[in-house]
Write a protein that holds these residues in place. Structure first.
Motif, PDB file in Angstrom:
ATOM      1  N   VAL A  40      14.799  38.738  11.745  1.00 28.27           N
ATOM      2  CA  VAL A  40      14.325  38.015  12.933  1.00 28.27           C
ATOM      3  C   VAL A  40      12.851  37.616  12.866  1.00 28.27           C
ATOM      4  O   VAL A  40      12.458  36.599  13.419  1.00 28.27           O
ATOM      5  CB  VAL A  40      14.612  38.792  14.244  1.00 28.27           C
ATOM      6  N   ASP A  41      12.038  38.381  12.211  1.00 24.69           N
ATOM      7  CA  ASP A  41      10.610  38.048  12.156  1.00 24.69           C
ATOM      8  C   ASP A  41      10.243  37.267  10.903  1.00 24.69           C
ATOM      9  O   ASP A  41       9.071  37.138  10.564  1.00 24.69           O
ATOM     10  CB  ASP A  41       9.763  39.324  12.210  1.00 24.69           C
ATOM     11  N   SER A  42      11.232  36.737  10.233  1.00 24.87           N
ATOM     12  CA  SER A  42      10.964  36.038   8.969  1.00 24.87           C
ATOM     13  C   SER A  42      10.742  34.546   9.208  1.00 24.87           C
ATOM     14  O   SER A  42      10.882  34.043  10.322  1.00 24.87           O
ATOM     15  CB  SER A  42      12.142  36.222   8.023  1.00 24.87           C
ATOM     16  N   ASP A  43      10.410  33.852   8.121  1.00 23.64           N
ATOM     17  CA  ASP A  43      10.282  32.389   8.162  1.00 23.64           C
ATOM     18  C   ASP A  43      11.580  31.714   7.735  1.00 23.64           C
ATOM     19  O   ASP A  43      11.587  30.505   7.487  1.00 23.64           O
ATOM     20  CB  ASP A  43       9.180  31.938   7.181  1.00 23.64           C
ATOM     21  N   CYS A  44      12.664  32.476   7.614  1.00 21.05           N
ATOM     22  CA  CYS A  44      13.869  31.930   6.973  1.00 21.05           C
ATOM     23  C   CYS A  44      14.459  30.705   7.675  1.00 21.05           C
ATOM     24  O   CYS A  44      15.205  29.950   7.056  1.00 21.05           O
ATOM     25  CB  CYS A  44      14.932  33.015   6.797  1.00 21.05           C
ATOM     26  N   ASN A  45      14.129  30.518   8.961  1.00 17.07           N
ATOM     27  CA  ASN A  45      14.587  29.282   9.610  1.00 17.07           C
ATOM     28  C   ASN A  45      13.454  28.261   9.739  1.00 17.07           C
ATOM     29  O   ASN A  45      13.508  27.359  10.554  1.00 17.07           O
ATOM     30  CB  ASN A  45      15.228  29.588  10.979  1.00 17.07           C
ATOM     31  N   GLY A  46      12.433  28.416   8.915  1.00 20.35           N
ATOM     32  CA  GLY A  46      11.297  27.493   8.942  1.00 20.35           C
ATOM     33  C   GLY A  46      11.654  26.113   8.423  1.00 20.35           C
ATOM     34  O   GLY A  46      12.755  25.885   7.918  1.00 20.35           O
ATOM     35  N   LYS A  47      10.712  25.191   8.555  1.00 20.25           N
ATOM     36  CA  LYS A  47      10.965  23.788   8.183  1.00 20.25           C
ATOM     37  C   LYS A  47      10.637  23.495   6.731  1.00 20.25           C
ATOM     38  O   LYS A  47      11.064  22.480   6.186  1.00 20.25           O
ATOM     39  CB  LYS A  47      10.118  22.876   9.082  1.00 20.25           C
ATOM     40  N   PHE A  48       9.824  24.332   6.131  1.00 14.32           N
ATOM     41  CA  PHE A  48       9.351  24.024   4.770  1.00 14.32           C
ATOM     42  C   PHE A  48       9.757  25.134   3.816  1.00 14.32           C
ATOM     43  O   PHE A  48       8.932  25.886   3.311  1.00 14.32           O
ATOM     44  CB  PHE A  48       7.835  23.805   4.786  1.00 14.32           C
ATOM     45  N   GLN A  49      11.059  25.212   3.609  1.00 16.38           N
ATOM     46  CA  GLN A  49      11.648  26.307   2.846  1.00 16.38           C
ATOM     47  C   GLN A  49      11.970  25.910   1.404  1.00 16.38           C
ATOM     48  O   GLN A  49      12.001  24.730   1.052  1.00 16.38           O
ATOM     49  CB  GLN A  49      12.921  26.770   3.567  1.00 16.38           C
ATOM     50  N   SER A  50      12.249  26.919   0.615  1.00 15.90           N
ATOM     51  CA  SER A  50      12.655  26.747  -0.779  1.00 15.90           C
ATOM     52  C   SER A  50      13.958  27.515  -0.988  1.00 15.90           C
ATOM     53  O   SER A  50      14.229  28.474  -0.264  1.00 15.90           O
ATOM     54  CB  SER A  50      11.582  27.318  -1.709  1.00 15.90           C
ATOM     55  N   PRO A  51      14.753  27.146  -1.988  1.00  9.46           N
ATOM     56  CA  PRO A  51      14.507  26.082  -2.964  1.00  9.46           C
ATOM     57  C   PRO A  51      14.926  24.711  -2.425  1.00  9.46           C
ATOM     58  O   PRO A  51      15.512  24.624  -1.352  1.00  9.46           O
ATOM     59  CB  PRO A  51      15.430  26.495  -4.110  1.00  9.46           C
ATOM     60  N   ILE A  52      14.621  23.692  -3.193  1.00 11.65           N
ATOM     61  CA  ILE A  52      15.025  22.328  -2.836  1.00 11.65           C
ATOM     62  C   ILE A  52      15.547  21.631  -4.094  1.00 11.65           C
ATOM     63  O   ILE A  52      15.378  22.137  -5.206  1.00 11.65           O
ATOM     64  CB  ILE A  52      13.832  21.508  -2.266  1.00 11.65           C
ATOM     65  N   ASN A  53      16.169  20.487  -3.857  1.00  9.62           N
ATOM     66  CA  ASN A  53      16.490  19.608  -4.976  1.00  9.62           C
ATOM     67  C   ASN A  53      15.229  18.804  -5.282  1.00  9.62           C
ATOM     68  O   ASN A  53      14.666  18.169  -4.387  1.00  9.62           O
ATOM     69  CB  ASN A  53      17.652  18.683  -4.590  1.00  9.62           C
ATOM     70  N   ILE A  54      14.765  18.882  -6.524  1.00 10.41           N
ATOM     71  CA  ILE A  54      13.553  18.150  -6.922  1.00 10.41           C
ATOM     72  C   ILE A  54      13.964  16.704  -7.186  1.00 10.41           C
ATOM     73  O   ILE A  54      14.555  16.383  -8.220  1.00 10.41           O
ATOM     74  CB  ILE A  54      12.921  18.765  -8.194  1.00 10.41           C
ATOM     75  N   VAL A  55      13.668  15.863  -6.221  1.00 11.58           N
ATOM     76  CA  VAL A  55      14.100  14.466  -6.293  1.00 11.58           C
ATOM     77  C   VAL A  55      13.096  13.645  -5.472  1.00 11.58           C
ATOM     78  O   VAL A  55      12.381  14.211  -4.632  1.00 11.58           O
ATOM     79  CB  VAL A  55      15.559  14.369  -5.755  1.00 11.58           C
ATOM     80  N   LYS A  56      13.033  12.346  -5.717  1.00  4.78           N
ATOM     81  CA  LYS A  56      12.098  11.458  -4.993  1.00  4.78           C
ATOM     82  C   LYS A  56      10.659  11.948  -5.124  1.00  4.78           C
ATOM     83  O   LYS A  56       9.921  12.003  -4.138  1.00  4.78           O
ATOM     84  CB  LYS A  56      12.474  11.358  -3.510  1.00  4.78           C
ATOM     85  N   TYR A  57      10.289  12.325  -6.323  1.00  6.94           N
ATOM     86  CA  TYR A  57       8.922  12.795  -6.565  1.00  6.94           C
ATOM     87  C   TYR A  57       8.047  11.640  -7.021  1.00  6.94           C
ATOM     88  O   TYR A  57       8.531  10.662  -7.589  1.00  6.94           O
ATOM     89  CB  TYR A  57       8.927  13.909  -7.613  1.00  6.94           C
ATOM     90  N   LYS A  58       6.777  11.777  -6.740  1.00  7.37           N
ATOM     91  CA  LYS A  58       5.816  10.713  -7.098  1.00  7.37           C
ATOM     92  C   LYS A  58       4.904  11.196  -8.205  1.00  7.37           C
ATOM     93  O   LYS A  58       4.421  12.335  -8.162  1.00  7.37           O
ATOM     94  CB  LYS A  58       4.952  10.363  -5.885  1.00  7.37           C
ATOM     95  N   GLU A  59       4.620  10.306  -9.149  1.00  5.90           N
ATOM     96  CA  GLU A  59       3.630  10.643 -10.186  1.00  5.90           C
ATOM     97  C   GLU A  59       2.267  10.764  -9.532  1.00  5.90           C
ATOM     98  O   GLU A  59       1.907   9.949  -8.684  1.00  5.90           O
ATOM     99  CB  GLU A  59       3.584   9.538 -11.250  1.00  5.90           C
ATOM    100  N   ASN A  60       1.541  11.774  -9.932  1.00  9.16           N
ATOM    101  CA  ASN A  60       0.214  11.983  -9.354  1.00  9.16           C
ATOM    102  C   ASN A  60      -0.778  12.298 -10.471  1.00  9.16           C
ATOM    103  O   ASN A  60      -0.721  13.361 -11.090  1.00  9.16           O
ATOM    104  CB  ASN A  60       0.279  13.131  -8.342  1.00  9.16           C
ATOM    105  N   GLY A  61      -1.676  11.326 -10.710  1.00  7.11           N
ATOM    106  CA  GLY A  61      -2.654  11.465 -11.788  1.00  7.11           C
ATOM    107  C   GLY A  61      -3.695  12.547 -11.516  1.00  7.11           C
ATOM    108  O   GLY A  61      -4.413  12.964 -12.421  1.00  7.11           O
ATOM    109  N   ASN A  62      -3.772  13.001 -10.270  1.00  5.54           N
ATOM    110  CA  ASN A  62      -4.758  14.044  -9.945  1.00  5.54           C
ATOM    111  C   ASN A  62      -4.279  15.454 -10.285  1.00  5.54           C
ATOM    112  O   ASN A  62      -5.061  16.400 -10.249  1.00  5.54           O
ATOM    113  CB  ASN A  62      -5.108  13.999  -8.451  1.00  5.54           C
ATOM    114  N   LEU A  63      -2.978  15.585 -10.565  1.00  4.94           N
ATOM    115  CA  LEU A  63      -2.468  16.911 -10.921  1.00  4.94           C
ATOM    116  C   LEU A  63      -2.925  17.246 -12.338  1.00  4.94           C
ATOM    117  O   LEU A  63      -2.615  16.533 -13.285  1.00  4.94           O
ATOM    118  CB  LEU A  63      -0.932  16.948 -10.856  1.00  4.94           C
ATOM    119  N   LYS A  64      -3.658  18.324 -12.435  1.00  6.30           N
ATOM    120  CA  LYS A  64      -4.185  18.727 -13.747  1.00  6.30           C
ATOM    121  C   LYS A  64      -3.279  19.795 -14.359  1.00  6.30           C
ATOM    122  O   LYS A  64      -2.452  20.387 -13.676  1.00  6.30           O
ATOM    123  CB  LYS A  64      -5.587  19.297 -13.577  1.00  6.30           C
ATOM    124  N   ALA A  65      -3.493  20.028 -15.648  1.00  7.96           N
ATOM    125  CA  ALA A  65      -2.759  21.114 -16.305  1.00  7.96           C
ATOM    126  C   ALA A  65      -3.077  22.420 -15.587  1.00  7.96           C
ATOM    127  O   ALA A  65      -4.214  22.643 -15.152  1.00  7.96           O
ATOM    128  CB  ALA A  65      -3.171  21.201 -17.768  1.00  7.96           C
TER     129      ALA A  65
END
Ligand SMILES: [Zn+2]
Length: 266
Positions: A59-84
């Motif tokens: 009951v006190d968890s985030d399990c019904n939160g809006k930004f949960q994992s895992p997800i299907n990795i899809v519709k991703y955008k290339e981002n040149g600012n992401l570094k190694a």
């Protein structure tokens, strides 16, 4: 006559809870708030205590939160600012112990390995497995997903995810699996050095998004770095882990809810 069964039932329930508690207690004490940690009751991967019911059970968890994992990795955008990712994995960091916490097989690391993300240091705490994978990439589910759970001094999580596909056997896996099998609730001292670099894909391109722990308490605000390239492990290596973990120890796919997904630019 009718009531004579009652104490037996109560006794059985108590034993069941106690067993489960001891598993939970052990895993909690070993993990210091790791992904599978914190006080959970009887959550599992199937039936009435399966992922669809985690929010009711915890009951006190985030399990019904809006930004949960895992997800299907899809519709991703290339981002040149992401570094190694700056990986500071030494060739001789010690694994303290391995535990079967009833949800996964987990290797607990002694402090030493860390990563730097935007100037912040996250220590590698533990590594565990999901069979099959929790995240899917363009709808593809891999045979195995390995989670490298990192935490900074304030308790913030960053998880690196490595997919494994079937192929050539992995020498690092041979080492890790040499401490198995372990029954649920059992731990074994390892106290041996391990080079995590050997357990990663050669190419370090990755997907990035913000989500949650994939097990109760499903804490949000977790940085997820998912390597694009899988490593390979043999069918036997997958099977050994599979047979020690609950069947399908993965959480179902969670909605994106407007989150942005990025991939490193080539
Ligand atoms: Zn995990």
């Amino acid at each position: 006559m009718k009531y004579s069964f009652f104490p037996l039932i109560v006794f059985s329930v108590l034993v069941a809870c106690k067993e489960n508690k001891s598993i939970n207690h052990q895993s909690t004490s070993n993990m210091e708030g790791s992904e599978h940690g914190k006080a959970h009751k009887h959550w599992s991967y199937s039936g009435e205590t399966g992922p669809e019911h985690w929010a009711e059970i915890e009951v006190d968890s985030d399990c019904n939160g809006k930004f949960q994992s895992p997800i299907n990795i899809v519709k991703y955008k290339e981002n040149g600012n992401l570094k190694a990712i700056d990986l500071y994995y030494a060739d001789e960091t010690r694994i303290h112990d391995v535990t079967n916490n009833g949800h996964s097989i987990q290797y607990n690391f002694e402090t030493g390995d860390y990563i730097l993300v935007n100037g912040l240091k996250y220590d590698l705490k533990q590594v565990h497995f999901h069979e099959p994978s929790e995240h899917t990439i363009d709808g593809v589910r891999y045979p195995l997903e390995m989670h490298l759970v990192h935490m900074d001094d304030s308790g913030q999580y960053t998880v690196i995810s490595v997919m494994a596909k079937e192929g050539e056997g992995s020498i690092p896996f041979d080492f890790l699996e040499s401490f198995l099998p372990l029954k649920a609730g059992e731990s074994k001292k390892v106290d041996r050095p391990f080079n995590m670099n050997d357990n990663l894909p050669e190419l370090k391109d990755y997907f990035f998004y913000t989500g949650s722990l994939t097990t109760p308490p499903c804490t949000e605000g977790v940085n997820w770095y998912i390597f694009k390239e899988p490593i390979t492990v043999s069918l036997e290596q997958v099977d050994l882990l599979k047979n020690l973990m609950p069947i399908n120890n993965y959480r179902n796919e969670q909605p994106h809810n407007g989150r942005q997904l990025f991939v490193t630019a080539n």
